[in-house]
Design a protein around this motif. Structure first.
Motif, PDB file in Angstrom:
ATOM      1  N   THR A 147       0.851  -1.177   0.000  1.00  0.00           N
ATOM      2  CA  THR A 147       0.000   0.000   0.000  1.00  0.00           C
ATOM      3  C   THR A 147       0.892   1.233   0.000  1.00  0.00           C
ATOM      4  OG1 THR A 147      -1.669  -1.216   1.241  1.00  0.00           O
ATOM      5  CG2 THR A 147      -1.857   1.185   1.217  1.00  0.00           C
ATOM      6  N   CYS A 148       0.656   2.096  -0.974  1.00  0.00           N
ATOM      7  CA  CYS A 148       1.479   3.298  -1.127  1.00  0.00           C
ATOM      8  C   CYS A 148       1.327   4.207   0.090  1.00  0.00           C
ATOM      9  CB  CYS A 148       1.062   4.044  -2.394  1.00  0.00           C
ATOM     10  SG  CYS A 148       1.945   5.587  -2.641  1.00  0.00           S
ATOM     11  N   ASP A 149       2.457   4.688   0.601  1.00  0.00           N
ATOM     12  CA  ASP A 149       2.442   5.571   1.771  1.00  0.00           C
ATOM     13  C   ASP A 149       1.789   6.912   1.464  1.00  0.00           C
ATOM     14  OD1 ASP A 149       3.716   3.721   3.340  1.00  0.00           O
ATOM     15  OD2 ASP A 149       5.725   4.508   2.965  1.00  0.00           O
ATOM     16  N   ARG A 150       1.812   7.318   0.210  1.00  0.00           N
ATOM     17  CA  ARG A 150       1.291   8.646  -0.143  1.00  0.00           C
ATOM     18  C   ARG A 150      -0.172   8.626  -0.558  1.00  0.00           C
ATOM     19  NH1 ARG A 150       6.042  11.009  -3.857  1.00  0.00           N
ATOM     20  NH2 ARG A 150       7.666  11.128  -2.279  1.00  0.00           N
ATOM     21  N   CYS A 151      -0.520   7.710  -1.478  1.00  0.00           N
ATOM     22  CA  CYS A 151      -1.876   7.765  -2.025  1.00  0.00           C
ATOM     23  C   CYS A 151      -2.758   6.634  -1.495  1.00  0.00           C
ATOM     24  CB  CYS A 151      -1.846   7.728  -3.551  1.00  0.00           C
ATOM     25  SG  CYS A 151      -1.261   6.168  -4.211  1.00  0.00           S
ATOM     26  N   LEU A 152      -2.189   5.737  -0.720  1.00  0.00           N
ATOM     27  CA  LEU A 152      -2.903   4.616  -0.115  1.00  0.00           C
ATOM     28  C   LEU A 152      -3.437   3.618  -1.136  1.00  0.00           C
ATOM     29  CD1 LEU A 152      -4.834   6.450   2.776  1.00  0.00           C
ATOM     30  CD2 LEU A 152      -2.546   5.456   2.818  1.00  0.00           C
ATOM     31  N   LEU A 164       6.204   3.350  -2.001  1.00  0.00           N
ATOM     32  CA  LEU A 164       5.609   4.313  -2.919  1.00  0.00           C
ATOM     33  C   LEU A 164       5.239   3.599  -4.213  1.00  0.00           C
ATOM     34  CD1 LEU A 164       7.987   7.404  -2.562  1.00  0.00           C
ATOM     35  CD2 LEU A 164       5.721   7.078  -1.555  1.00  0.00           C
ATOM     36  N   CYS A 165       4.011   3.844  -4.701  1.00  0.00           N
ATOM     37  CA  CYS A 165       3.575   3.208  -5.936  1.00  0.00           C
ATOM     38  C   CYS A 165       4.406   3.709  -7.103  1.00  0.00           C
ATOM     39  CB  CYS A 165       2.091   3.460  -6.162  1.00  0.00           C
ATOM     40  SG  CYS A 165       1.681   5.189  -6.426  1.00  0.00           S
ATOM     41  N   ASP A 166       4.926   4.945  -6.948  1.00  0.00           N
ATOM     42  CA  ASP A 166       5.731   5.566  -8.004  1.00  0.00           C
ATOM     43  C   ASP A 166       6.531   6.681  -7.333  1.00  0.00           C
ATOM     44  OD1 ASP A 166       5.513   6.003 -11.307  1.00  0.00           O
ATOM     45  OD2 ASP A 166       6.219   7.730 -10.150  1.00  0.00           O
ATOM     46  N   ASN A 219       7.074   9.451  -8.365  1.00  0.00           N
ATOM     47  CA  ASN A 219       6.395  10.727  -8.601  1.00  0.00           C
ATOM     48  C   ASN A 219       4.956  10.735  -8.104  1.00  0.00           C
ATOM     49  OD1 ASN A 219       8.650  11.878  -9.952  1.00  0.00           O
ATOM     50  ND2 ASN A 219       8.117  10.653 -11.754  1.00  0.00           N
ATOM     51  N   CYS A 220       4.626   9.772  -7.269  1.00  0.00           N
ATOM     52  CA  CYS A 220       3.250   9.698  -6.772  1.00  0.00           C
ATOM     53  C   CYS A 220       2.847  11.035  -6.159  1.00  0.00           C
ATOM     54  CB  CYS A 220       3.132   8.594  -5.727  1.00  0.00           C
ATOM     55  SG  CYS A 220       1.528   8.572  -4.915  1.00  0.00           S
ATOM     56  N   ALA A 221       1.689  11.555  -6.590  1.00  0.00           N
ATOM     57  CA  ALA A 221       1.251  12.884  -6.157  1.00  0.00           C
ATOM     58  C   ALA A 221       0.521  12.850  -4.816  1.00  0.00           C
ATOM     59  CB  ALA A 221       0.353  13.494  -7.215  1.00  0.00           C
TER      60      ALA A 221
HETATM   61 ZN   LIG Z   1       0.975   6.379  -4.573  1.00  0.00          ZN
END
Ligand SMILES: [Zn+2]
Length: 172
Positions: free
Chosen positions: A60-65, A132-134, A136-138
Motif C-alpha cells: 500500500t502506497c504511503d502517499r496515495c494509499l 511508494l507506488c511511483d 512521482n506519486c502525487a
Molecule cells: Zn501512490
C-alpha cells in the motif's frame, strides 16, 4: 518443506543440501509463490547458507494509499555459527574474534536449519521501508485540496475569477 537436520548434513554429498522453493511462506503475504532456492553447506563449525528467491507482494502506497505490486528479490549468503546452546557464549571468544562479526547467528550443531524460516527473514528484510507506488506519486487528493486551501491568498479560485469577469462584463 522439511528442516535440514544439521548432523545429517555432514554426510550429504559435499556436505551440501539444496532446497528448491516454490511455495507461499507462512506469515508472508505474497501475490505469487516464493520461487528460488536455498543452499546450505556444513563447514565444520559453521553453516554456509546461500539463497536466491523472488516473489511479488502487494503493498500500500504511503502517499496515495493505493495498492500496488512490488517484486522483492533476495540473493544473499550468510554464515551461521554452530554452537551448543549450553556453551558459555564468551568461551573461546578471543579465538574466533576475527570471524565473529560475520557469524552473528548461531544454531545448535545437533539441531535443525529451517530453510523456509531463514528465507522468510531475508525476504522481510527486503521489504521497502518506504512504500511508494511511483517515485512521482502525487499523493491522495485530500492532501492536494488542503494545500490549495492554505495557499489560497496567492491563488484565485477559478469560480470566483469567472464571476468577477462576468461582473466586469456587465458593468461595461
Ligand atoms: Zn501512490
Amino acid at each position: 518443506m522439511e528442516a535440514v537436520y544439521i548432523p545429517q548434513l555432514v554426510r550429504a554429498p559435499e556436505q551440501t543440501e539444496q532446497i528448491e522453493v516454490n511455495s507461499y511462506l507462512p506469515d508472508l503475504d505474497t501475490l505469487t509463490p516464493v520461487q528460488g532456492q536455498v543452499r546450505v553447506t556444513h563447514r565444520g563449525n559453521y553453516l554456509e547458507v546461500a539463497g536466491q528467491a523472488e516473489a511479488i507482494v502487494t503493498l500500500t502506497c504511503d502517499r496515495c494509499l493505493q495498492q500496488y505490486n512490488h517484486r522483492i528479490k533476495v540473493n544473499i549468503s550468510e554464515l551461521i555459527w554452530l554452537q551448543k546452546q549450553e556453551d558459555d557464549p564468551d568461551a573461546d571468544l578471543l579465538e574466533r574474534e576475527v570471524a565473529f562479526e560475520d557469524l552473528v547467528e548461531t544454531l545448535d550443531p545437533d539441531g535443525y536449519f529451517q530453510p523456509l524460516i531463514w528465507l522468510y527473514e531475508q525476504l522481510c528484510l527486503e521489504m521497502p521501508p518506504r512504500q511508494l507506488c511511483d517515485v512521482n506519486c502525487a499523493g491522495i487528493q485530500v492532501n492536494t485540496a488542503t494545500e490549495a486551501e492554505t495557499e489560497q491568498p496567492t491563488r484565485i479560485d477559478h469560480r470566483w475569477a469567472s464571476l468577477q469577469s462576468l461582473r466586469e462584463h456587465l458593468q461595461n
